[in-house]
Enzyme design. Structure first.
Site, short mmCIF file in Angstrom:
data_model
loop_
_atom_site.label_atom_id
_atom_site.label_comp_id
_atom_site.label_asym_id
_atom_site.label_seq_id
_atom_site.Cartn_x
_atom_site.Cartn_y
_atom_site.Cartn_z
N HIS A 28 8.25 -8.49 -35.75
CA HIS A 28 9.10 -9.66 -35.47
C HIS A 28 9.72 -9.60 -34.08
CE1 HIS A 28 8.88 -11.23 -39.61
NE2 HIS A 28 8.89 -9.97 -39.97
N ASN A 57 11.03 -14.79 -44.93
CA ASN A 57 9.87 -15.29 -44.19
C ASN A 57 9.65 -16.76 -44.52
OD1 ASN A 57 9.03 -12.99 -42.76
ND2 ASN A 57 7.92 -12.18 -44.52
N TYR A 85 15.77 -1.62 -42.12
CA TYR A 85 16.34 -2.59 -41.18
C TYR A 85 17.54 -2.03 -40.43
CZ TYR A 85 13.03 -6.28 -41.97
OH TYR A 85 11.88 -7.03 -41.99
#
Ligand code: NDP
Length: 502
Positions: free
Chosen positions: A55, A127, A341
């Site tokens: 990303h 997403n 993350y």
């Protein structure tokens, strides 16, 4: 001097010249004591942070979530109170391309949302598709390697992609969406967003509900075909940035309607018995017929960032950022992302990345983390730097404890139940496509398989056959047509080369 602000060093001292470096005479060497020059060059060397491994290419804007319906029976989260407006940030992205990649590429799009709620930041990091290629984080690094560059050629490898996909047929559902029309939205406003994972909600009575989050575009779906995308990319690699930034500057604010699907805790067993699918398997959806969409409100994007790097590149979204009333589920991919993350942001931006203005909660923050990069902004009582303490430091609040989970079982390495059925849900999707959509699906797949060894193509075709014999047959036909087209093209190239030589 004009009334413009005075240029200073980062230490605030006024700068006398920003045009000529300090030298010994007009033709002499530059002096190391020219600190302003050194500072400028040193800063330039540090203008980037490591780009995201996945990303990397993104576009973002601020907005508002307005809750129009009452869903407090499912969740005590204050963000869900009827009528509540919460400021938020969205960042959209492609998955595989690097920061300089073209926007209009066929890829899944990230749909990451940060809601600055009064009880802390809630990040929904999803997403534009409701499912994903794999169900287990153990497979994620391998999968991403197949989307990135080959170590030797430094080129993207169709062979690696189809090799992996054909060996992991749970990817079939996501591959079908990716290769369908929805694989290249024209811009971020023309696509849906999904939390994708199963999360949980819990209410004031201590009841838990499994939940899926959906954001349906109010602009309507719009997509590019491969040919249209190639034309767009030839003219601009930044078509999404142009579109999103442009529409917000013009005051034409994109919006999405937010919905949830809700499954009471405990019902997952009946769901599994009935369908053969786990409610926590990220490669599967919950059919709308069984779990209808429940409206929550509207999300609108209405403000562009002032500085792309500060507010979009440094934005850090974590699925682990939830608030009281929202929780996780045993979805294995979600569990993996809860670690990876925040870990990525600590590596990419620094230990205290959450004190940066874009990431900073808009509610009071009190904790005992100390030191490390960017450890500024936290005003603590200097004597209360550990816990428990007798000096009025912040204390826990047991009223926000989420109800206990009812997990039990034997430790082991399991596949989700129903994992062998990789075909029913792609079949349900395939049946939604009209003939033209199917044709484009077949030719997109054939195009993406160019140069892939036949044994891998054959293995993947078997999976398409199992979804629907018409799916396999359609791709075979498209591959044959492509073979003929390629042969004709190479014949006409060698013919014109021969004519030119004569
Ligand atoms: P429904 O007929 O109730 O819903 C179909 C869903 O498919 C809608 O959400 C629609 O989104 C979406 N859709 C339509 N075309 C495409 C496409 N090319 N790519 C991706 N999504 C598309 O069906 P079910 O709930 O029974 O699900 C059937 C299949 O639909 C699933 O197997 C799954 O592949 C797909 N799907 C299901 C979703 C779910 O949460 N149940 C969500 C998205 C897709 P829209 O309304 O925006 O057009």
């Amino acid at each position: 001097m004009s009334d413009r602000p005075r240029l200073t060093t980062t230490a605030g001292a006024p700068v006398a010249s920003n045009q000529n470096s300090k030298t010994v005479g007009p033709n002499g060497p530059v002096l190391l004591e020219d600190y302003q020059l050194v500072e400028k060059l040193a800063h330039q060397n540090r203008e980037r942070v490591p780009e995201r491994v996945v990303h990397a290419k993104g576009w973002g804007a601020y907005g508002t979530l307005t809750v129009t319906e009452d869903i407090t029976r499912y969740s005590r989260a204050k963000v869900f109170e009827k009528g509540k407006q919460t400021e938020m940030l969205a960042r959209f992205s492609t998955v595989a391309g690097e920061q300089g990649a073209a926007d209009a590429e066929r890829d899944v799009r990230g749909f990451a949302l940060k809601f600055y709620t009064e009880e802390g930041n809630w990040d929904l990091v999803g997403n534009n598709t409701p499912v994903f290629f794999v169900a287990d984080p153990y497979k994620f690094p391998d999968f991403i390697h197949t989307q990135k560059r080959h170590p030797r050629t430094n080129l993207r490898s169709a062979t690696a992609m189809w090799d992996f996909w054909s060996l992991c047929p749970e990817s079939l559902h996501q591959v079908t969406i990716l290769m369908s029309d929805r694989g290249i939205p024209t811009d971020p406003s023309r696509m849906n967003g999904y939390g994708s994972h199963t999360f949980s909600l819990w209410n004031d009575q201590g009841e838990r509900f499994w939940v899926k989050f959906h954001f349906k575009t109010n602009q309507g779906h719009k997509h590019f075909t491969n040919d249209e995308a190639a034309e767009v990319i030839a003219k601009s690699r930044e078509s999404y940035q142009e579109a999103l930034y442009g529409m917000i500057e013009e005051g034409s604010f994109p919006s999405w309607t937010m919905y949830i699907q809700v499954m009471p805790e405990g019902e997952e067993q009946a769901f599994e018995e009935k369908t053969g699918w786990s409610a926590f398997d990220l490669t599967k959806v919950w059919p709308h017929g069984d779990y209808p969409l429940i409206k929550v409100g509207t999300m609108e994007l209405n403000k562009n960032p002032e500085n792309y790097f500060h507010e979009i590149e440094q934005s850090a979204f974590n699925p682990s950022n939830v608030v009281p009333g929202i929780g996780f589920s045993p979805d294995k991919m979600l569990q993996g992302r809860l670690f990876s993350y925040p870990d990525a942001h600590r590596y990419r931006i620094g230990t205290h990345y959450d004190v940066l203005p874009v990431n900073k909660p808009r509610c009071p923050v009190h904790h005992y983390h100390q030191g490390g990069e960017m450890a500024f902004g936290l005003k603590t009582n200097p004597d209360a730097y550990y816990e428990p303490n007798s000096f009025n430091g912040p204390v826990e609040d047991p009223t926000v404890e989420e109800p206990p989970h009812k997990y039990s079982g034997q430790v082991g390495r399991y596949e989700f139940r129903g994992v062998a059925d990789h075909y029913s849900q792609p079949r349900a999707l395939f049946n939604l496509f009209d003939d033209d959509q199917k044709k484009r699906l077949f030719s997109n797949i054939a195009g993406a398989m160019q140069g892939v060894p036949q044994f891998i193509v054959d293995r993947q075709l078997e999976h398409f056959d199992k979804v629907d014999p018409a799916y396999g047959a359609g791709v075979r036909e498209a591959l044959e047509k492509q073979g003929r087209d390629d042969a004709e093209a190479s014949l006409s190239t060698s013919h014109s080369a021969q004519t030119a030589a004569e």
